[in-house]
Design an enzyme around this catalytic site. Structure first.
Site, PDB file in Angstrom:
ATOM      1  N   ASP A  21       6.658  11.746  21.014  1.00 12.78           N
ATOM      2  CA  ASP A  21       8.093  11.654  20.458  1.00 12.78           C
ATOM      3  C   ASP A  21       8.090  10.810  18.428  1.00 12.78           C
ATOM      4  O   ASP A  21       8.606  10.248  17.908  1.00 12.78           O
ATOM      5  CB  ASP A  21       8.383  10.761  20.475  1.00 12.78           C
ATOM      6  CG  ASP A  21       7.924   9.314  21.372  1.00 12.78           C
ATOM      7  OD1 ASP A  21       7.615   8.083  20.886  1.00 12.78           O
ATOM      8  OD2 ASP A  21       8.896   8.390  22.030  1.00 12.78           O
ATOM      9  N   GLU A  23       6.041   7.856  18.035  1.00 16.62           N
ATOM     10  CA  GLU A  23       6.300   6.602  17.861  1.00 16.62           C
ATOM     11  C   GLU A  23       4.510   5.761  18.141  1.00 16.62           C
ATOM     12  O   GLU A  23       3.554   6.930  18.040  1.00 16.62           O
ATOM     13  CB  GLU A  23       6.932   5.643  19.420  1.00 16.62           C
ATOM     14  CG  GLU A  23       8.313   5.785  18.785  1.00 16.62           C
ATOM     15  CD  GLU A  23       8.837   4.988  20.164  1.00 16.62           C
ATOM     16  OE1 GLU A  23       8.147   4.391  21.213  1.00 16.62           O
ATOM     17  OE2 GLU A  23       9.871   4.704  20.868  1.00 16.62           O
ATOM     18  N   HIS A  49      -1.762  -1.231  -9.098  1.00 12.92           N
ATOM     19  CA  HIS A  49      -0.758  -1.044 -10.548  1.00 12.92           C
ATOM     20  C   HIS A  49      -0.531  -1.406 -11.590  1.00 12.92           C
ATOM     21  O   HIS A  49       0.084  -1.813 -12.522  1.00 12.92           O
ATOM     22  CB  HIS A  49       0.255   0.504  -9.344  1.00 12.92           C
ATOM     23  CG  HIS A  49       1.110   1.399 -11.348  1.00 12.92           C
ATOM     24  ND1 HIS A  49       0.147   2.064 -11.507  1.00 12.92           N
ATOM     25  CD2 HIS A  49       1.938   1.525 -11.523  1.00 12.92           C
ATOM     26  CE1 HIS A  49       0.752   2.696 -12.745  1.00 12.92           C
ATOM     27  NE2 HIS A  49       1.749   2.324 -12.631  1.00 12.92           N
ATOM     28  N   ASP A  52      -2.649   4.660 -21.020  1.00 15.38           N
ATOM     29  CA  ASP A  52      -1.429   4.741 -21.456  1.00 15.38           C
ATOM     30  C   ASP A  52      -1.009   2.758 -21.953  1.00 15.38           C
ATOM     31  O   ASP A  52      -2.738   2.408 -22.403  1.00 15.38           O
ATOM     32  CB  ASP A  52       0.326   5.093 -20.536  1.00 15.38           C
ATOM     33  CG  ASP A  52      -0.794   4.228 -19.667  1.00 15.38           C
ATOM     34  OD1 ASP A  52      -0.530   3.217 -19.202  1.00 15.38           O
ATOM     35  OD2 ASP A  52      -0.120   5.253 -18.274  1.00 15.38           O
ATOM     36  N   LYS A  67       2.855   7.552 -24.322  1.00 16.19           N
ATOM     37  CA  LYS A  67       3.362   8.333 -23.777  1.00 16.19           C
ATOM     38  C   LYS A  67       4.449   8.569 -23.451  1.00 16.19           C
ATOM     39  O   LYS A  67       5.081   6.635 -23.381  1.00 16.19           O
ATOM     40  CB  LYS A  67       2.650   8.742 -22.765  1.00 16.19           C
ATOM     41  CG  LYS A  67       2.465   8.219 -21.521  1.00 16.19           C
ATOM     42  CD  LYS A  67       1.532   8.672 -20.240  1.00 16.19           C
ATOM     43  CE  LYS A  67       1.619   7.939 -18.948  1.00 16.19           C
ATOM     44  NZ  LYS A  67       0.727   8.170 -17.903  1.00 16.19           N
ATOM     45  N   ARG A 116       7.549   8.796 -20.534  1.00 16.74           N
ATOM     46  CA  ARG A 116       7.661   9.451 -19.292  1.00 16.74           C
ATOM     47  C   ARG A 116       8.932   9.832 -18.944  1.00 16.74           C
ATOM     48  O   ARG A 116       9.570   8.439 -19.447  1.00 16.74           O
ATOM     49  CB  ARG A 116       7.393   8.406 -18.351  1.00 16.74           C
ATOM     50  CG  ARG A 116       7.559   8.495 -17.106  1.00 16.74           C
ATOM     51  CD  ARG A 116       6.531   7.391 -16.161  1.00 16.74           C
ATOM     52  NE  ARG A 116       4.964   8.013 -15.380  1.00 16.74           N
ATOM     53  CZ  ARG A 116       4.761   9.039 -15.618  1.00 16.74           C
ATOM     54  NH1 ARG A 116       4.991   9.969 -14.759  1.00 16.74           N
ATOM     55  NH2 ARG A 116       3.156   9.043 -15.269  1.00 16.74           N
ATOM     56  N   ASP A 159      -8.181   4.951 -15.253  1.00 19.73           N
ATOM     57  CA  ASP A 159      -7.026   5.362 -14.467  1.00 19.73           C
ATOM     58  C   ASP A 159      -6.431   3.955 -12.971  1.00 19.73           C
ATOM     59  O   ASP A 159      -7.968   4.116 -13.058  1.00 19.73           O
ATOM     60  CB  ASP A 159      -6.158   6.028 -14.143  1.00 19.73           C
ATOM     61  CG  ASP A 159      -4.226   5.375 -14.696  1.00 19.73           C
ATOM     62  OD1 ASP A 159      -4.080   4.269 -14.880  1.00 19.73           O
ATOM     63  OD2 ASP A 159      -3.226   6.628 -15.251  1.00 19.73           O
TER      64      ASP A 159
END
Length: 317
Positions: free
Chosen positions: A39, A41, A132, A171, A194, A196, A220
């Site tokens: 299900d 879970e 990030h 960037d 840049k 976005r 990156d």
């Protein structure tokens, strides 16, 4: 050194990394079972005693992301109810890190929600790699160790001829990360600027730094849909003639990114770590090289357990 036994466990998402770490530390990986029920879970159970132990729980947040997050939360509850002394959570790739603020208003700050869930379920400490936005550590009221994979990646790069290379930041936001690469490898640095438009669309407007005739190494923290790969045209417009290398910590690698890597002959190498497992298609790509972070994380665990500093070039400042 802690007087409490050291115990390492893993969620079900990417046990290979946890097994590598356990091998580095000459420890047996803890026995636990995750069951994904019909299900949808999730049921988790610890199959051995952790009472009064210092637990390090490793959970790679692989797709489906929300299943991996909830499995993590359930394990935290299990460790807490089993009376673990400390629950140290290692999340190599921290989820929702790109949703760390309201950019338009009336938005959820999803990274803060994840931080609250982890802390409220009893985590004693959180460890993540090349997040990030490093400011996310401020969402926690418990100790946070923001680790960088830069030493591992730079060591791998340094084995190649870098005499004509230049580090390229995709960037301004990654400029600090790129600067650490440039400093370690003693290479010049260029920064793309840049604009976005949305989550999947960005346009480079100009480059700061002399890239003409250089071999670019684009860095990156993550590669997902491949927006970074769509920026190669401007590098070649600026005088790049050699093939491009990329050095990236987290290989999310959606199909759109893989298609570009496979088909763009200007891309020579894509170096990533194993904070996440490679998608099956990526594992067959000869351009993609995966470097293990197990030695780095095992050293972090050893230092934390023995009460030693981890500031010696291991923490991302």
């Amino acid at each position: 050194m802690s007087s409490h036994p050291l115990h390492i466990f893993s969620g079900s998402r990417f046990t290979q990394l946890a097994e590598e770490i356990s091998l580095e530390l000459d420890l047996k990986l803890g026995n636990a079972t995750s069951t994904f029920l019909p299900d949808s879970e999730i049921h988790v159970i610890l199959n051995e005693v952790v009472r009064d132990h210092d637990v390090f729980f490793i959970q790679s947040i692989t797709r489906p992301v929300n299943d991996a997050i909830f499995e993590l939360i359930l394990y935290l509850d299990a460790f807490r109810r089993a009376s673990a002394h400390k629950i140290n959570v290692i999340i190599p790739y921290f989820p929702y890190a790109r949703q760390e603020r309201m950019s338009k208003g009336r938005e959820a700050i999803s990274a803060r929600v994840i931080a609250n869930l982890i802390e409220q379920q009893g985590a004693s400490r959180v460890i993540f790699i090349d997040i990030h936005n490093p400011a996310i550590q401020g969402f926690f009221n418990i100790p946070v160790d923001p680790i960088s994979a830069i030493p591992i990646l730079c060591n791998h790069l340094s084995k190649s001829d870098l005499s004509n290379a230049i580090i390229v930041s995709p960037d301004v936001g990654r400029a600090t990360l790129a600067g650490k690469y440039a400093e370690r490898l003693k290479l010049p640095l260029a920064i793309m600027h840049k604009r976005r438009d949305d989550f999947s669309s960005a346009k480079v407007t100009h480059i700061v730094g002399e890239v003409t005739g250089k071999k670019p190494i684009i860095i990156d923290d993550l590669i997902a849909g491949g927006s970074i790969l769509k920026q190669l045209d401007i590098l070649y417009d600026q005088g790049i003639t050699e093939k491009v290398w990329l050095s990236i910590t987290h290989p999310i690698l959606l199909d759109s990114a893989l298609a570009i890597i496979y088909n763009d002959s200007r891309i020579e190498r894509v170096i990533v770590t194993n904070t996440l497992p490679l998608p099956e298609r990526a594992s067959r790509c000869k351009k993609i090289e995966q470097v293990s972070i197990a030695p780095l994380l095992s050293e972090i665990i050893r230092r934390i357990y023995h009460g030693e500093s981890i500031l010696n070039q291991l923490v991302l400042s």
